[in-house]
Design an enzyme around this catalytic site. Sequence first.
Site, PDB file in Angstrom:
ATOM      1  N   ARG A  40      20.228 -12.705   4.274  1.00 31.94           N
ATOM      2  CA  ARG A  40      21.495 -12.632   3.534  1.00 31.94           C
ATOM      3  C   ARG A  40      22.009 -14.040   3.283  1.00 31.94           C
ATOM      4  O   ARG A  40      21.734 -14.975   4.049  1.00 31.94           O
ATOM      5  CB  ARG A  40      22.540 -11.819   4.302  1.00 31.94           C
ATOM      6  CG  ARG A  40      22.944 -12.430   5.615  1.00 31.94           C
ATOM      7  CD  ARG A  40      23.967 -11.554   6.340  1.00 31.94           C
ATOM      8  NE  ARG A  40      24.444 -12.191   7.571  1.00 31.94           N
ATOM      9  CZ  ARG A  40      25.458 -13.045   7.614  1.00 31.94           C
ATOM     10  NH1 ARG A  40      26.106 -13.365   6.505  1.00 31.94           N
ATOM     11  NH2 ARG A  40      25.833 -13.576   8.759  1.00 31.94           N
ATOM     12  N   THR A  90      14.042  -9.435   1.327  1.00 31.84           N
ATOM     13  CA  THR A  90      13.764  -8.138   0.717  1.00 31.84           C
ATOM     14  C   THR A  90      14.516  -7.929  -0.597  1.00 31.84           C
ATOM     15  O   THR A  90      14.249  -6.968  -1.311  1.00 31.84           O
ATOM     16  CB  THR A  90      14.138  -6.995   1.674  1.00 31.84           C
ATOM     17  OG1 THR A  90      15.540  -7.084   1.982  1.00 31.84           O
ATOM     18  CG2 THR A  90      13.338  -7.086   2.966  1.00 31.84           C
ATOM     19  N   LYS A  91      15.463  -8.832  -0.903  1.00 26.01           N
ATOM     20  CA  LYS A  91      16.249  -8.737  -2.136  1.00 26.01           C
ATOM     21  C   LYS A  91      16.347 -10.117  -2.771  1.00 26.01           C
ATOM     22  O   LYS A  91      16.135 -11.137  -2.107  1.00 26.01           O
ATOM     23  CB  LYS A  91      17.653  -8.205  -1.835  1.00 26.01           C
ATOM     24  CG  LYS A  91      17.662  -6.776  -1.322  1.00 26.01           C
ATOM     25  CD  LYS A  91      19.090  -6.297  -1.062  1.00 26.01           C
ATOM     26  CE  LYS A  91      19.104  -4.858  -0.561  1.00 26.01           C
ATOM     27  NZ  LYS A  91      20.484  -4.388  -0.275  1.00 26.01           N
ATOM     28  N   HIS A 120       0.848  -1.192   0.000  1.00 27.47           N
ATOM     29  CA  HIS A 120       0.000   0.000   0.000  1.00 27.47           C
ATOM     30  C   HIS A 120       0.882   1.239   0.000  1.00 27.47           C
ATOM     31  O   HIS A 120       1.941   1.259   0.629  1.00 27.47           O
ATOM     32  CB  HIS A 120      -0.891   0.026   1.253  1.00 27.47           C
ATOM     33  CG  HIS A 120      -2.089  -0.857   1.145  1.00 27.47           C
ATOM     34  ND1 HIS A 120      -3.279  -0.428   0.602  1.00 27.47           N
ATOM     35  CD2 HIS A 120      -2.284  -2.146   1.500  1.00 27.47           C
ATOM     36  CE1 HIS A 120      -4.156  -1.420   0.631  1.00 27.47           C
ATOM     37  NE2 HIS A 120      -3.575  -2.474   1.171  1.00 27.47           N
ATOM     38  N   LYS A 174      25.483 -19.474   2.569  1.00 30.44           N
ATOM     39  CA  LYS A 174      26.086 -20.644   1.927  1.00 30.44           C
ATOM     40  C   LYS A 174      25.747 -20.650   0.445  1.00 30.44           C
ATOM     41  O   LYS A 174      24.692 -20.154   0.040  1.00 30.44           O
ATOM     42  CB  LYS A 174      25.561 -21.950   2.533  1.00 30.44           C
ATOM     43  CG  LYS A 174      26.069 -22.288   3.911  1.00 30.44           C
ATOM     44  CD  LYS A 174      25.537 -23.669   4.337  1.00 30.44           C
ATOM     45  CE  LYS A 174      26.000 -24.043   5.727  1.00 30.44           C
ATOM     46  NZ  LYS A 174      25.498 -25.389   6.125  1.00 30.44           N
TER      47      LYS A 174
END
Length: 204
Positions: A189, A174-175, A122, A192
């Site tokens: 993140r 988020t990435k 939103h 491995k």
Amino acid sequence: MSLLSTIKSNPKLKKIAHWLIIPPGQARPRLWVRLLVNPFVHKRGKNTVIRFNSRMDLFPFSKFEIGNSCIVEDFATINNGVGEVVIGNNVGIGLSNVIIGPVKLGNYVMLAQNIVISGLNHGYEDVSTPPRTQKVVTKQIIIEDDVWIGANCVITAGVTIGKHAVIGAGSVVTKDIPQFSVAVGNPARVIKKYDFETKSWGKI
């Protein structure tokens, strides 16, 4: 001009059609749409099980497709109201998962419990207007083949998770996550990656 095109091009007709399909203030289609329309519009593969207590909040104006030999467990919710949801073959969608399009899941994707995968956000920029009433923004989520996502994860809009990646429990992605890797944390993140030369998983 087709009937659908006529409705889309006429704001008054579009508003009436929207009211007929969706109760005001809700994100779930009316019962008649779920019972009489969706079974003939959306594709469901052979041997796929959708548990009775799951919520299939599916709308006929947006694509929903689920492949063969999949399972959608109890209390899961799938919503294609703002974007297509396309699910491959042999996919397991765990208890209490929430999937909001636009989302594409590959084959043999395994989702544990209480996962949120949402291609929807939103707007919030206008401080004089509640975020609930601001324009929604969507970005495609792609989860490729053989991905395993642990319990209580959140996958945010616009993310791609590569083939055979593993997302540790409780992570917030988020990435983009590369293929053949393990990612954990908030924000997630990579810790491995698989080395095809040594045929082993090495730490980063």
